[in-house]
Design a protein around this motif. Structure first.
Motif, short mmCIF file in Angstrom:
data_model
loop_
_atom_site.label_atom_id
_atom_site.label_comp_id
_atom_site.label_asym_id
_atom_site.label_seq_id
_atom_site.Cartn_x
_atom_site.Cartn_y
_atom_site.Cartn_z
N ASP A 1 0.82 -1.21 0.00
CA ASP A 1 0.00 0.00 0.00
C ASP A 1 0.86 1.26 0.00
OD1 ASP A 1 -2.62 -1.31 0.15
OD2 ASP A 1 -1.80 -2.10 2.00
N VAL A 2 2.07 1.14 0.52
CA VAL A 2 3.00 2.27 0.40
C VAL A 2 3.34 2.47 -1.08
CG1 VAL A 2 5.30 3.11 0.99
CG2 VAL A 2 3.94 1.94 2.70
N ILE B 1 -1.41 -5.56 8.99
CA ILE B 1 -2.66 -5.69 8.23
C ILE B 1 -3.57 -4.51 8.53
CG2 ILE B 1 -4.72 -7.10 7.98
CD1 ILE B 1 -2.88 -9.51 8.65
N GLY B 2 -3.60 -4.12 9.80
CA GLY B 2 -4.42 -2.95 10.17
C GLY B 2 -3.97 -1.72 9.41
N VAL B 3 -2.66 -1.47 9.37
CA VAL B 3 -2.14 -0.30 8.67
C VAL B 3 -2.50 -0.37 7.20
CG1 VAL B 3 -0.05 0.91 7.98
CG2 VAL B 3 -0.28 0.07 10.31
N MET C 1 -4.80 -1.46 -5.64
CA MET C 1 -3.73 -2.11 -6.40
C MET C 1 -2.55 -2.53 -5.52
SD MET C 1 -2.30 1.30 -8.25
CE MET C 1 -0.66 0.83 -8.69
N GLY C 2 -2.39 -1.87 -4.38
CA GLY C 2 -1.26 -2.20 -3.51
C GLY C 2 -1.36 -3.59 -2.91
N TYR C 3 -2.58 -4.00 -2.63
CA TYR C 3 -2.77 -5.32 -2.02
C TYR C 3 -2.25 -6.42 -2.95
CZ TYR C 3 -5.39 -9.39 -0.42
OH TYR C 3 -5.74 -10.64 0.00
N GLN C 4 -2.71 -6.35 -4.21
CA GLN C 4 -2.32 -7.39 -5.15
C GLN C 4 -0.84 -7.30 -5.50
OE1 GLN C 4 -5.01 -8.04 -8.44
NE2 GLN C 4 -3.26 -8.30 -9.81
N PHE D 1 5.68 -9.89 -2.52
CA PHE D 1 6.07 -10.75 -1.40
C PHE D 1 6.41 -12.15 -1.91
CE2 PHE D 1 4.98 -13.80 1.93
CZ PHE D 1 5.92 -13.42 2.87
N THR D 2 5.59 -12.63 -2.84
CA THR D 2 5.90 -13.93 -3.44
C THR D 2 7.29 -13.90 -4.07
OG1 THR D 2 3.56 -14.13 -3.95
CG2 THR D 2 5.03 -15.67 -5.05
#
Lengths: 660, 312
Positions: B44-45, B114-116, B238-241, B247-248
Motif C-alpha cells: 500500500d506504500v 494488516i491494520g495499517v 492495487m497495492g494489495y495485489q 512478497f511472493t
C-alpha cells in the motif's frame, strides 16, 4: 456462596432475555431481528476462528474461505440452479448443514496439511493465499472452457454459478414454522446452533485436546517433547475451526437465499480476525463481546454517527459535514482498531492469554524465599509407584545407544557415541560447552535424527520416531533453558504431561461420557499429587511464567514425571540454583531412583551433584566420548581433567567436601 | 502475430512488470531480514507512491507529456520528492505500529501491519474515490523499433520500457553499493544477522531499522511512480495485489536475500505476463498464490539455495 447462588440466576436471566428479545422487538417495532441474526452468524464464525487463532495460536488470514465452502456446500446442494437433486425436499437443509460442516472440515485438513511444516508468519501467508484462491476459483469455475488447439473437451461448464452466485437456496423446513416469512425462526435457529457450538467449544477447551492446542501455541517443540503430536493437534484445530464455519456458512446461505463470491473476500477474514483480536484470542466470552461490538459498530454506530454528523453539518451550515459518510471509513476504523488493540492491549478486552512472557533476565531473584523443603518419601504419588512396579524389563539395559553419529554441515556434533543406561541407574553426562551433550539428548528424544547408529529403548528401536512417540514409549526430558508453557497455569502444564496417557477424542471431550469424566478426574488428581510432591502445592493456578526460577525448574520435572516415564533425561537441572537448592534436587533425583526404580540420564555442570549421585559417568568432548566409568575413576582420568575438569579440580573438590 | 512475436512481447511485458515487483520486493525483503516482519502494508506504500507522485506532478504543473529539459529536471525532482514522501511514511508506520511491538510475539506486528494496510487503502479510497484514476502521460512514448530503427515489427517496444529498466537498474545498483560498501550498510547487515550482538557492538539498532524502513519506503515510492508513468492508471486496491506478488517474489528469492528478491521480482513478472497470455488473466492470481504456497511449504529458504547468503 453468594457467587454460586447468583450464577444460575444470571444464566436464567440471560436465557430469558435471549428468548424474549425477538418478541419484545416485534412489540416495539424495532425490526432488528434480521440484523441481530446476521451478527450472530459472524460471531459464530469468529468463535470458529478463535479455535485456530486463539487456542492453537495459528494465525489464519483466509478463514472466509471456510465460510465460503460452507455456504457453497449448502447452496450447490440445495438450489435448483445447478440442478441439485436435493432441492425442494423437506429434509434437505437439515442434511446439507451436516454435509457443509463435513466438507469444511475436510477442506480445513486439506489446507492445514501443507502448512504444518511452516513457521507461524509463513503459515499466515499461506492461509491468506488459500483465502484468495477460493473466491477466484468459485468465480472462474462458473464458466469453464478448456481449449487445447482446436479441441474443446469442456465448453462453458458451470460448476459454481460464477460471478452471479447461487440463487435461490432452499430454506429449512419444520412443520408449522414459517421460515419463509418471519425472521424470528431464523433467530432461534441461529441461537440454537450458536449455543450448541459454544457449549461444545467450552468443553473442548477444558479437555485434553484444548490443553494440547494451547501447549502447541505456547511452545511447539516442548509440546512435542511432552507427548503432544503437533501434526494431528494442528490439523484438528483447522478441521474443527472450519466445521463451525461450515454451519455458519450454510445457515447464511439459506437465510440470505443467495450467495455470491464477493461475500467471502479477504476483508471478511480480517473483520473476523478483528473480532477475535479485539475480544481477546482464546477467550470465548471475549470473542463474543468482540463480535458483538464490531457488528454493532459496523451496522449501527457508523450509520447513526453519520446521521448525527450530517445533522450537525446542516445546522452549522458546513457542507463538508452535511455530506459526510462515515460508513466509507469502516475499513479505516477496522485497521485502526487492530493497531490500537495490539499496541495498547494485546490480550484484548476479555483475555488474559497470548501475551508474551517478559524477557527472562530476572531469572535469579536472590530475595525470593525459594528454598523448597526436602522431598519426602511419603509424598511420592501412589500411582507413580504402581507404574514403576508394573514394568517388566525386556532387556538388561533400559537405554542402549550404539555408534550414534550426527553431523551438522561439516561439524561432527556426535561421533560414534556408545552409552548404556541400565535399569534403575543414574548416568551422568558431562563435558565442556559445545561437547554435544544436548545434541545427544535431542537425538535420543527424536528431535534430531542421527546420521548413523542404533538407539534401543527397552529392546525396541527408537530411531525415526517423532518426539511425541518417544515420550509415549516412556522417555521424558527437561530442557536446559526452561521451556514451560508460559501462559498456561501450573496445573495445566502438568496435565499436558499426561496428554499421551489420556484417551479422550473429540466426541468424548464434547459429550463427556462417564469414562472421560473419570479419566479427567484421575488426571487432575495425579497432577495435583505430582505438584505437591515436587513442592508446588498451592500454586496450581498461577501462570507458569509468574513462577520464580527454582519453581519453574521443579515444574519442568513434575511435567516430565506426569508423562509416566521409565527413563528421565535431565538437562542441567541445577543450572542457576544455589548450593542448597542443588542439594534438594540431588535428594529428589535419588528418591526417584530409589523409590520408583526410575532410570536417569543427567547432564550437569555442578560436579557436587553429578559426582554425588551418578552410578557411572560418560564424558564428551568435541562430540567424542573421551571417558566412561564410575565417578571416582572419572575424577582421576587424565584426559577428562585436561579437557574439562581442570588441574585444580581435585584439590578444589576435596577442600569443598571437607568444609561442608 | 507469429507465436514467437507473442512470446517476445509478453516477455518484454514481464520484464517491465517484474522491475516494479522487484523494487517492491526489495522493501519486503529488507524489512523481513532486519526485524522478521512481513510488512503487509508495504504494497500500500507502493500504491500511495503512485498517488503521491501524481500529486507532485500536479503541484509542479507538469501534467502534460514532458519534453526536453523537463525530462532532466522535473522528472528527477518528482522521483526524489515521491521517494522522500513514501520513505517518511514508511518510517512513520514503523514508529507507530511496529516499534511498540518489538519485544512482542512474532504475530502481533503482522496483525498491526494488516491494520495499517487497511487504513492506507481506505485513505486512498477516500482521497481519489473508488474509480480508477487516470495518470497523465508524462513520459513520452516512442515506438523504438519503428521510429528509431525503421523496423516494421509486430513487437512493440517503447521509450517507456527503457524508462522502467533505466530507472530500476540504477536504483538496485545504488542499493547494492549502499548495503555492501557503506558503514550504514554494514550496520544493517550486522543487525540482520543478530540484533542483540549488533547492539552490543555499539550499533544503534533502532536507527538502523529506521534506515531500513526509509530505504524500503523510497523504493516502493519509486515503483509507484514508475507504475503510474508506465500504465497511466491507478486504483486504491492495487497495492494489495502488487504487494502480495512482490512478497511472493521475495519468498522465491529467499526472504532476506536482496539479489534473490530482485530476481524473484522479474520471475514473477514473466510468470504473470505469460499466464495472462497463455492461460487466462483471471487465473493469474490463483497461479501466483499457488506458487507462493508451494515455495513456502517446500522451499521456505527460496529457490536460490539453502541459506540466505547476503541477509539484510
Amino acid at each position: 456462596m453468594t457467587v454460586n447462588a447468583r450464577r444460575p440466576l444470571g444464566w436464567a436471566a440471560l436465557v430469558a432475555a435471549l428468548v424474549a428479545y425477538p418478541f419484545v422487538d416485534r412489540v416495539l417495532g424495532f425490526q432488528t431481528v434480521h440484523a441481530v441474526s446476521d451478527g450472530m452468524i459472524y460471531v459464530l464464525l469468529a468463535l470458529g476462528l478463535n479455535i485456530v487463532v486463539g487456542y492453537a495460536g495459528l494465525l489464519d488470514l483466509g478463514y472466509a474461505a471456510f465460510f465460503a465452502i460452507g455456504a457453497y456446500s449448502m447452496g450447490l446442494l440445495n438450489s435448483p440452479v445447478l440442478g441439485s437433486p436435493l432441492y425442494g425436499h423437506a429434509w434437505s437443509f437439515w442434511v446439507c448443514i451436516w454435509i457443509a460442516a463435513a466438507v469444511s472440515a475436510l477442506l480445513g485438513v486439506a489446507i492445514g496439511a501443507p502448512t504444518l511444516r511452516v513457521r507461524g508468519d509463513y503459515l499466515a501467508i499461506i492461509t491468506l493465499g488459500f483465502g484468495e484462491i477460493i473466491p477466484v476459483a468459485i468465480r472462474n469455475l462458473g464458466d469453464v472452457t478448456i481449449e487445447i488447439g482446436s479441441w474443446r473437451p469442456i465448453e462453458r461448464l458451470n460448476l459454481t454459478g460464477g460471478e452471479n452466485g447461487v440463487n435461490p437456496v432452499g430454506r429449512p423446513y419444520l412443520p408449522g414454522v414459517p421460515f419463509e416469512t418471519d425472521p424470528v425462526p431464523w433467530y432461534f435457529l441461529i441461537l440454537v446452533i450458536g449455543a450448541a457450538s459454544l457449549w461444545a467449544m467450552n468443553r473442548l477447551r477444558d479437555s485434553r485436546l484444548g490443553r494440547a492446542w494451547m501447549a502447541i501455541r505456547e511452545d511447539e517443540t516442548a509440546a512435542d517433547c511432552m507427548g503432544v503430536n503437533p501434526i494431528s493437534t494442528k490439523l484438528l484445530a483447522f478441521a474443527l475451526g472450519a466445521s463451525f464455519s461450515g454451519f455458519a456458512g450454510s445457515v447464511y446461505a439459506a437465510k440470505l437465499q443467495a450467495i455470491t463470491p464477493g461475500a467471502f473476500e479477504f476483508q471478511v477474514s480480517i473483520m473476523l480476525l478483528c473480532m477475535v483480536v479485539l475480544g481477546g484470542a482464546g477467550s470465548l466470552k471475549g470473542v463474543i463481546l468482540g463480535g458483538m461490538l464490531i457488528t454493532l459498530f459496523d451496522r449501527v454506530v457508523l450509520t447513526q454517527t453519520t446521521f448525527m454528523v450530517r445533522a450537525l453539518g446542516r445546522t452549522l451550515g458546513v457542507s463538508a459535514l452535511a455530506t459526510a459518510d462515515l460508513t466509507l471509513w469502516r475499513w479505516f476504523f477496522f485497521g485502526l482498531g487492530l493497531v490500537l488493540v495490539m499496541v495498547l492491549r494485546p490480550q484484548g478486552l476479555g483475555g488474559r492469554r497470548l501475551s508474551p512472557a517478559p524477557i527472562a533476565d530476572d531469572a535469579e531473584d536472590p530475595t525470593s524465599p525459594d528454598v523448597a523443603s526436602a522431598p519426602r518419601v511419603d509424598a511420592i504419588p501412589g500411582w507413580l509407584r504402581e507404574r514403576a512396579r508394573g514394568g517388566v524389563a525386556a532387556s538388561p539395559a533400559i537405554l542402549d545407544v550404539r555408534g550414534v553419529t550426527k553431523r551438522f554441515g561439516g561439524v561432527i556434533a556426535l561421533n560414534e557415541i556408545d552409552l548404556v543406561v541400565p535399569h534403575g541407574a543414574i548416568i551422568g553426562l558431562i563435558g565442556p560447552n559445545g561437547a554435544g551433550k544436548t545434541t545427544f539428548f535431542n537425538v535420543v528424544t527424536g528431535l534430531v535424527r542421527p546420521d548413523a547408529g542404533r538407539i534401543t529403548f527397552d529392546g525396541a528401536n527408537l530411531v525415526g520416531l517423532r518426539p511425541n512417540a518417544v515420550v509415549a514409549r516412556g522417555i521424558a526430558r527437561t530442557f536446559q533453558s526452561i521451556r514451560l508453557f508460559q501462559n498456561m497455569t501450573v496445573l495445566e502444564n502438568a496435565l499436558v504431561g499426561e496428554h499421551c496417557r489420556l484417551a479422550a477424542t473429540v466426541p468424548g471431550a464434547v459429550l463427556r461420557p462417564p469414562a472421560v469424566i473419570a479419566e479427567e478426574a484421575r488426571a487432575h488428581a495425579r497432577a495435583r499429587e505430582l505438584l505437591e510432591f515436587v513442592g508446588l502445592g498451592g500454586k496450581e493456578h498461577e501462570l507458569a511464567r509468574n513462577l520464580p526460577y527454582g519453581d519453574q525448574r521443579r515444574l519442568e520435572i513434575a511435567r516430565a514425571l506426569a508423562t509416566e516415564p521409565r527413563l528421565l533425561l535431565l538437562d542441567e537441572p541445577s543450572a542457576g540454583m544455589n548450593p542448597r537448592e542443588a542439594e534438594t534436587l540431588t535428594d529428589l533425583i535419588g528418591l526417584l531412583r530409589r523409590e520408583l526404580a526410575l532410570s536417569v540420564l543427567l547432564i550437569e555442570h555442578h560436579m557436587e551433584v553429578v559426582m554425588g549421585i551418578s552410578d557411572r559417568i560418560t564424558v564428551l568432548d568435541y562430540g567424542t566420548r573421551i571417558a566412561e566409568g564410575p565417578p571416582a575413576a572419572i575424577q582421576r582420568d587424565a584426559r577428562v581433567i585436561e579437557a574439562y575438569l581442570g588441574t585444580g579440580y581435585e584439590q578444589d573438590l576435596a577442600s569443598r567436601t571437607s568444609a561442608s | 502475430m507469429a507465436w514467437w512475436e507473442v512470446l517476445v512481447q509478453q516477455t518484454i511485458n514481464g520484464l517491465t512488470r517484474g522491475a516494479v515487483f522487484a523494487l517492491i520486493a526489495l522493501g519486503y525483503t529488507m524489512v523481513y531480514g532486519i526485524i522478521e516482519l512481513i510488512n503487509f502494508a508495504h504494497g500500500d506504500v507502493f500504491m500511495l507512491g503512485l498517488f503521491v507522485s501524481l500529486a507532485w506532478f500536479t503541484l509542479l504543473g507538469a501534467t502534460q507529456t514532458l519534453t526536453g529539459w523537463q525530462l532532466v529536471t522535473v522528472l528527477p525532482l518528482v522521483f526524489l520528492l515521491t521517494m522522500l514522501t513514501t520513505a517518511v511514511l514508511n518510517v512513520a508506520i514503523d514508529r507507530a505500529a511496529y516499534r511498540p511491538l518489538r519485544r512482542s510475539t512474532r504475530l502481533a506486528p503482522l496483525i498491526t501491519a494488516i491494520g495499517v494496510s487497511f487504513m492506507l487503502e481506505n485513505v486512498a479510497l477516500l482521497w481519489k474515490g473508488p474509480a480508477p484514476i487516470a495518470y497523465p502521460d508524462v513520459f513520452p512514448s516512442v515506438d523504438i523499433l519503428r521510429e528509431w530503427f525503421g523496423v516494421d515489427s509486430a513487437i512493440f517496444v517503447t521509450t517507456k520500457d527503457l524508462l522502467v529498466v533505466g530507472a530500476t537498474i540504477p536504483l538496485m545498483l545504488a542499493l547494492h553499493y549502499f548495503v555492501s560498501r557503506t558503514t550504514w550498510g554494514k550496520a544493517m547487515r550486522a543487525t540482520a544477522q543478530d540484533r542483540e550482538t549488533a547492539e552490543a557492538m555499539g550499533i544503534n539498532v533502532e536507527r538502523t531499522i529506521l534506515m531500513t524502513f526509509f530505504i524500503g519506503g523510497a523504493l516502493a515510492g519509486a515503483a509507484g511512480l514508475i507504475q503510474g508513468m508506465y500504465y497511466n492508471i491507478g486504483q486504491w486496491w492495487m497495492g494489495y495485489q502488487a504487494g502480495l506478488r512482490a512478497f511472493t517474489a521475495a519468498v522465491l528469492g529467499g526472504i532476506g536475500n536482496m539479489a534473490g528478491a530482485a530476481l524473484g521480482g522479474f520471475f514473477i513478472g514473466f510468470l504473470s505476463a505469460w499466464s495472462d497470455q497463455y492461460i487466462s488473466a483471471r487465473w493469474t492470481n490463483a497461479i501466483v498464490f499457488a506458487i507462493l504456497i508451494l515455495v513456502l511449504v517446500f522451499r521456505p529458504h527460496g529457490l536460490m539455495g539453502e541459506r540466505t547468503p547476503e541477509k539484510v
